[in-house]
Write a protein that holds these residues in place. Structure first.
Motif, short mmCIF file in Angstrom:
data_model
loop_
_atom_site.label_atom_id
_atom_site.label_comp_id
_atom_site.label_asym_id
_atom_site.label_seq_id
_atom_site.Cartn_x
_atom_site.Cartn_y
_atom_site.Cartn_z
N TYR A 14 0.85 -1.19 0.00
CA TYR A 14 0.00 0.00 0.00
C TYR A 14 0.88 1.24 0.00
O TYR A 14 1.84 1.32 0.77
CB TYR A 14 -0.90 0.02 1.25
N CYS A 15 0.56 2.19 -0.86
CA CYS A 15 1.27 3.48 -0.89
C CYS A 15 0.25 4.59 -0.84
O CYS A 15 -0.47 4.83 -1.81
CB CYS A 15 2.13 3.61 -2.14
N GLY A 16 0.20 5.30 0.27
CA GLY A 16 -0.72 6.41 0.42
C GLY A 16 -0.05 7.75 0.14
O GLY A 16 -0.61 8.79 0.44
N GLY A 17 1.14 7.74 -0.41
CA GLY A 17 1.87 8.96 -0.73
C GLY A 17 3.13 8.63 -1.50
O GLY A 17 3.45 7.46 -1.72
N LYS A 18 3.83 9.67 -1.94
CA LYS A 18 5.06 9.49 -2.71
C LYS A 18 6.03 8.60 -1.94
O LYS A 18 6.39 8.91 -0.81
CB LYS A 18 5.74 10.83 -2.98
N SER A 19 6.42 7.51 -2.58
CA SER A 19 7.33 6.56 -1.93
C SER A 19 8.34 6.04 -2.93
O SER A 19 7.98 5.75 -4.07
CB SER A 19 6.54 5.40 -1.32
N TYR A 20 9.59 5.95 -2.49
CA TYR A 20 10.68 5.52 -3.35
C TYR A 20 11.52 4.48 -2.62
O TYR A 20 11.77 4.61 -1.42
CB TYR A 20 11.57 6.71 -3.71
N VAL A 21 11.97 3.46 -3.35
CA VAL A 21 12.83 2.42 -2.80
C VAL A 21 14.09 2.32 -3.65
O VAL A 21 14.16 2.91 -4.72
CB VAL A 21 12.11 1.05 -2.73
N THR A 22 15.04 1.53 -3.18
CA THR A 22 16.24 1.26 -3.97
C THR A 22 16.13 -0.14 -4.58
O THR A 22 15.23 -0.91 -4.22
CB THR A 22 17.51 1.31 -3.08
N SER A 23 17.04 -0.46 -5.45
CA SER A 23 17.04 -1.79 -6.06
C SER A 23 17.54 -2.86 -5.09
O SER A 23 17.51 -4.04 -5.40
CB SER A 23 17.90 -1.79 -7.33
#
Length: 176
Positions: free
Chosen positions: A32-41
């Motif tokens: 679930y993403c309720g906002g801007k979200s960033y991950v790494t590889s």
């Protein structure tokens, strides 16, 4: 709730999970993403992970367990400039450190987690905290740096866990 707010939420619920599923090394079910979200590889996510504005950066491995929940504007930083080099204030190389977050961890708003940290299962991190050292399981911690000031009731926690009484967000299923 205004039309733009609804559209923004719908966009976040669709776009960011898709982006994360393409970028992360592993993503469990029901992201679930309720906002801007960033991950790494180099990010590994368990099941039923809930981001409400999470930003991850660096080359260290990030492992987040199942039933994780973040507040808005949280960060995990796993790479640091090498200040013990032959140049001042630092050189162009980086020091990478891993982050491990256990199951059922809850982060408040505006949390920063630095590399080399392990946050134990069931821990709660108070809003506005900077986590730069390990937090044990079931601990409630906060501050700059985050320190433990209380523990969750272990018996109550275990009873809820045995009943499989977990919060689940309604998620868009994105197939790629």
């Amino acid at each position: 709730m205004g039309v733009l707010s609804v559209l923004n939420r719908e966009f976040s619920n669709f776009y960011y999970p898709l982006r994360i599923k393409r970028q992360a090394a592993r993503v469990g079910k029901n992201l679930y993403c309720g906002g801007k979200s960033y991950v790494t590889s180099n990010t590994f996510l368990g099941d039923n992970v809930s981001f409400n504005g999470m930003s991850m950066s660096g080359n260290g491995k990030i492992t987040i367990g199942s039933y994780f929940h973040s507040g808005v504007n949280c960060q995990i930083i796993t790479s640091f400039h090498n200040y013990e080099s032959t140049m001042l204030p630092y050189d162009t190389s980086y020091i990478d450190k891993d982050v491990t977050i256990g199951d059922c961890v809850w982060l408040g708003n505006n949390i920063i987690i630095l590399g080399g940290v392990t946050i134990g299962e069931g821990a709660i991190i108070q809003a506005g905290s900077v986590v730069c050292k390990d937090i044990p399981p079931l601990a409630i911690a906060g501050g700059h740096p985050a320190t433990v000031f209380k523990y969750r009731n272990k018996d109550h926690y275990e009873k809820l866990k045995m009943k499989i009484n977990f919060i689940r967000r309604k998620c868009f299923e994105v197939y790629i």
